[in-house]
Design a protein around this motif. Structure first.
Motif, PDB file in Angstrom:
ATOM      1  N   VAL A   1       0.857  -1.184   0.000  1.00 14.68           N
ATOM      2  CA  VAL A   1       0.000   0.000   0.000  1.00 14.68           C
ATOM      3  C   VAL A   1       0.891   1.231   0.000  1.00 14.68           C
ATOM      4  O   VAL A   1       1.848   1.295   0.770  1.00 14.68           O
TER       5      VAL A   1
ATOM      6  N   VAL B   1      -4.195   7.621   0.621  1.00 14.87           N
ATOM      7  CA  VAL B   1      -3.784   6.352   0.027  1.00 14.87           C
ATOM      8  C   VAL B   1      -3.767   6.542  -1.485  1.00 14.87           C
ATOM      9  O   VAL B   1      -4.765   6.962  -2.081  1.00 14.87           O
TER      10      VAL B   1
ATOM     11  N   VAL C   1      -2.138   0.671  -4.725  1.00  5.13           N
ATOM     12  CA  VAL C   1      -1.665  -0.601  -4.188  1.00  5.13           C
ATOM     13  C   VAL C   1      -0.954  -1.331  -5.325  1.00  5.13           C
ATOM     14  O   VAL C   1      -1.494  -1.430  -6.428  1.00  5.13           O
TER      15      VAL C   1
ATOM     16  N   CYS D   1      -4.983   6.688  -7.291  1.00  6.66           N
ATOM     17  CA  CYS D   1      -5.768   5.713  -8.056  1.00  6.66           C
ATOM     18  C   CYS D   1      -7.180   5.545  -7.486  1.00  6.66           C
ATOM     19  O   CYS D   1      -8.070   5.047  -8.163  1.00  6.66           O
ATOM     20  N   PHE D   2      -7.372   5.991  -6.246  1.00  7.98           N
ATOM     21  CA  PHE D   2      -8.683   5.826  -5.601  1.00  7.98           C
ATOM     22  C   PHE D   2      -9.474   7.124  -5.696  1.00  7.98           C
ATOM     23  O   PHE D   2      -9.531   7.902  -4.738  1.00  7.98           O
ATOM     24  N   PHE D   3     -10.043   7.376  -6.857  1.00  9.68           N
ATOM     25  CA  PHE D   3     -10.756   8.636  -7.062  1.00  9.68           C
ATOM     26  C   PHE D   3     -12.242   8.437  -7.331  1.00  9.68           C
ATOM     27  O   PHE D   3     -12.949   9.383  -7.621  1.00  9.68           O
ATOM     28  N   ARG D   4     -12.706   7.180  -7.215  1.00  9.01           N
ATOM     29  CA  ARG D   4     -14.096   6.910  -7.572  1.00  9.01           C
ATOM     30  C   ARG D   4     -14.786   6.199  -6.404  1.00  9.01           C
ATOM     31  O   ARG D   4     -14.239   5.262  -5.838  1.00  9.01           O
ATOM     32  N   ASP D   5     -15.982   6.658  -6.079  1.00  8.13           N
ATOM     33  CA  ASP D   5     -16.745   6.050  -4.993  1.00  8.13           C
ATOM     34  C   ASP D   5     -17.410   4.775  -5.521  1.00  8.13           C
ATOM     35  O   ASP D   5     -18.084   4.792  -6.542  1.00  8.13           O
ATOM     36  N   TYR D   6     -17.200   3.681  -4.811  1.00  7.77           N
ATOM     37  CA  TYR D   6     -17.700   2.377  -5.287  1.00  7.77           C
ATOM     38  C   TYR D   6     -19.221   2.337  -5.326  1.00  7.77           C
ATOM     39  O   TYR D   6     -19.814   1.840  -6.270  1.00  7.77           O
ATOM     40  N   VAL D   7     -19.841   2.858  -4.282  1.00  5.06           N
ATOM     41  CA  VAL D   7     -21.308   2.761  -4.172  1.00  5.06           C
ATOM     42  C   VAL D   7     -21.995   3.811  -5.024  1.00  5.06           C
ATOM     43  O   VAL D   7     -22.881   3.507  -5.826  1.00  5.06           O
TER      44      VAL D   7
ATOM     45  N   MET E   1     -16.116  -4.760 -10.695  1.00  3.55           N
ATOM     46  CA  MET E   1     -14.830  -5.111 -10.112  1.00  3.55           C
ATOM     47  C   MET E   1     -14.198  -6.263 -10.891  1.00  3.55           C
ATOM     48  O   MET E   1     -14.890  -7.114 -11.423  1.00  3.55           O
TER      49      MET E   1
ATOM     50  N   PRO F   1      -7.614  -7.173  -2.988  1.00  7.74           N
ATOM     51  CA  PRO F   1      -7.184  -6.594  -1.719  1.00  7.74           C
ATOM     52  C   PRO F   1      -8.080  -5.413  -1.343  1.00  7.74           C
ATOM     53  O   PRO F   1      -8.524  -4.670  -2.218  1.00  7.74           O
TER      54      PRO F   1
ATOM     55  N   VAL G   1      -7.926  -2.240   1.324  1.00  6.09           N
ATOM     56  CA  VAL G   1      -7.162  -1.458   2.295  1.00  6.09           C
ATOM     57  C   VAL G   1      -8.142  -0.778   3.238  1.00  6.09           C
ATOM     58  O   VAL G   1      -9.128  -0.195   2.788  1.00  6.09           O
TER      59      VAL G   1
ATOM     60  N   GLN H   1      -8.651   2.100   6.051  1.00  8.17           N
ATOM     61  CA  GLN H   1      -8.044   3.346   6.542  1.00  8.17           C
ATOM     62  C   GLN H   1      -8.992   4.020   7.531  1.00  8.17           C
ATOM     63  O   GLN H   1     -10.206   4.067   7.296  1.00  8.17           O
TER      64      GLN H   1
ATOM     65  N   PHE I   1      -8.599  -9.399   2.294  1.00  7.79           N
ATOM     66  CA  PHE I   1      -9.030  -9.780   0.947  1.00  7.79           C
ATOM     67  C   PHE I   1     -10.536  -9.978   0.932  1.00  7.79           C
ATOM     68  O   PHE I   1     -11.120 -10.422   1.916  1.00  7.79           O
TER      69      PHE I   1
ATOM     70  N   VAL J   1     -17.712  -8.275  -0.675  1.00  9.23           N
ATOM     71  CA  VAL J   1     -17.988  -6.892  -1.082  1.00  9.23           C
ATOM     72  C   VAL J   1     -19.475  -6.602  -0.934  1.00  9.23           C
ATOM     73  O   VAL J   1     -19.874  -5.572  -0.365  1.00  9.23           O
TER      74      VAL J   1
ATOM     75  N   VAL K   1     -21.245  -3.854   1.588  1.00 11.15           N
ATOM     76  CA  VAL K   1     -22.127  -2.774   1.131  1.00 11.15           C
ATOM     77  C   VAL K   1     -23.488  -2.873   1.822  1.00 11.15           C
ATOM     78  O   VAL K   1     -24.038  -1.870   2.293  1.00 11.15           O
TER      79      VAL K   1
ATOM     80  N   MET L   1     -16.316   4.047   0.529  1.00 10.93           N
ATOM     81  CA  MET L   1     -15.717   2.886  -0.127  1.00 10.93           C
ATOM     82  C   MET L   1     -15.286   3.352  -1.515  1.00 10.93           C
ATOM     83  O   MET L   1     -16.119   3.735  -2.330  1.00 10.93           O
ATOM     84  N   LEU L   2     -13.977   3.321  -1.750  1.00  8.67           N
ATOM     85  CA  LEU L   2     -13.445   3.819  -3.020  1.00  8.67           C
ATOM     86  C   LEU L   2     -12.862   2.661  -3.815  1.00  8.67           C
ATOM     87  O   LEU L   2     -12.309   1.712  -3.243  1.00  8.67           O
ATOM     88  N   VAL L   3     -12.993   2.750  -5.130  1.00 10.71           N
ATOM     89  CA  VAL L   3     -12.439   1.725  -6.013  1.00 10.71           C
ATOM     90  C   VAL L   3     -11.315   2.352  -6.814  1.00 10.71           C
ATOM     91  O   VAL L   3     -11.355   3.538  -7.133  1.00 10.71           O
TER      92      VAL L   3
ATOM     93  N   GLU M   1     -10.043  -1.060 -11.113  1.00 12.70           N
ATOM     94  CA  GLU M   1     -11.117  -1.834 -10.489  1.00 12.70           C
ATOM     95  C   GLU M   1     -10.690  -3.188  -9.941  1.00 12.70           C
ATOM     96  O   GLU M   1     -11.432  -4.158 -10.010  1.00 12.70           O
ATOM     97  N   ASP M   2      -9.461  -3.240  -9.395  1.00  7.10           N
ATOM     98  CA  ASP M   2      -9.035  -4.498  -8.780  1.00  7.10           C
ATOM     99  C   ASP M   2      -8.630  -4.321  -7.310  1.00  7.10           C
ATOM    100  O   ASP M   2      -8.023  -5.238  -6.731  1.00  7.10           O
ATOM    101  N   THR M   3      -8.963  -3.177  -6.723  1.00  5.22           N
ATOM    102  CA  THR M   3      -8.623  -2.912  -5.315  1.00  5.22           C
ATOM    103  C   THR M   3      -9.661  -1.966  -4.726  1.00  5.22           C
ATOM    104  O   THR M   3     -10.151  -1.072  -5.417  1.00  5.22           O
ATOM    105  N   LEU M   4      -9.964  -2.166  -3.443  1.00  6.86           N
ATOM    106  CA  LEU M   4     -10.879  -1.263  -2.755  1.00  6.86           C
ATOM    107  C   LEU M   4     -10.159  -0.556  -1.611  1.00  6.86           C
ATOM    108  O   LEU M   4      -9.216  -1.097  -1.027  1.00  6.86           O
ATOM    109  N   LEU M   5     -10.619   0.635  -1.322  1.00  2.19           N
ATOM    110  CA  LEU M   5     -10.156   1.387  -0.155  1.00  2.19           C
ATOM    111  C   LEU M   5     -11.371   1.695   0.701  1.00  2.19           C
ATOM    112  O   LEU M   5     -12.300   2.362   0.246  1.00  2.19           O
TER     113      LEU M   5
END
Lengths: 106, 106
Positions: free
Chosen positions: A13, A22, A25, A97-103, B1, B11, B13, B15, B27, B33, B37, B68-70, B74-78
């Protein structure tokens, strides 16, 4: 370090040392960890290319390691870094790299 | 994802939302996931047990997801979280799993 869980790799990380943000990764093998410690710049193992790559070696946006922490079970690293170059870590040109909200954005 | 790179896992992360401290890396598979949510509490896939586990389900030290950030590919979450219970995330009793300096302490 325990490299056995992911076929020789561990997740690393990358966090901005100053802001706590962050940034990305990446994955490292033992050689990448050694190169990172020796050079002071974050070096990863590219799973697609099957080779070491030092982040920013072409763009100049290298990541200077200020602190390197290992987790309790020794299978993950946390690199606290100073951003060099324009400071945009993501290949899309974003700071992180984390600039987008998943939900919200999915 | 994109779950294809690590045999169905990504993975994640974790924070601290308030302090920016990186607490742990776990993981997740697609079910973990979805559970995260739906419940709002960080849920991982245990590689050793082969099952989902909600962090803190026995200790009470659950991780309430604030954001929750992607990442870009699209292979890692924060997960930016609020620590519940005593706030000690690591099973050793430390606040964070990253409490040891890789270079200085190894």
């Amino acid at each position: 370090m325990d490299y056995s869980k992911l076929d020789g790799l561990i997740p690393a990380v990358v966090q901005d040392h100053a802001t706590g943000e962050v940034l990305m990764v990446g994955f490292m093998n033992a050689d990448a960890v050694e190169r990172t410690v020796q050079t002071g710049f974050a070096t990863f193992f590219s799973r697609t290319r099957g080779a070491l790559w030092t982040k920013g070696e072409t763009s100049g946006n290298r990541l200077q390691v200020e602190q390197m922490l290992v987790d309790c079970d020794e299978d993950t690293l946390l690199l606290r870094v100073k951003r060099l170059g324009d400071g945009n870590v993501c290949h899309t040109g974003e700071r992180t790299c984390f600039f987008r909200d998943y939900v919200r954005d999915s």
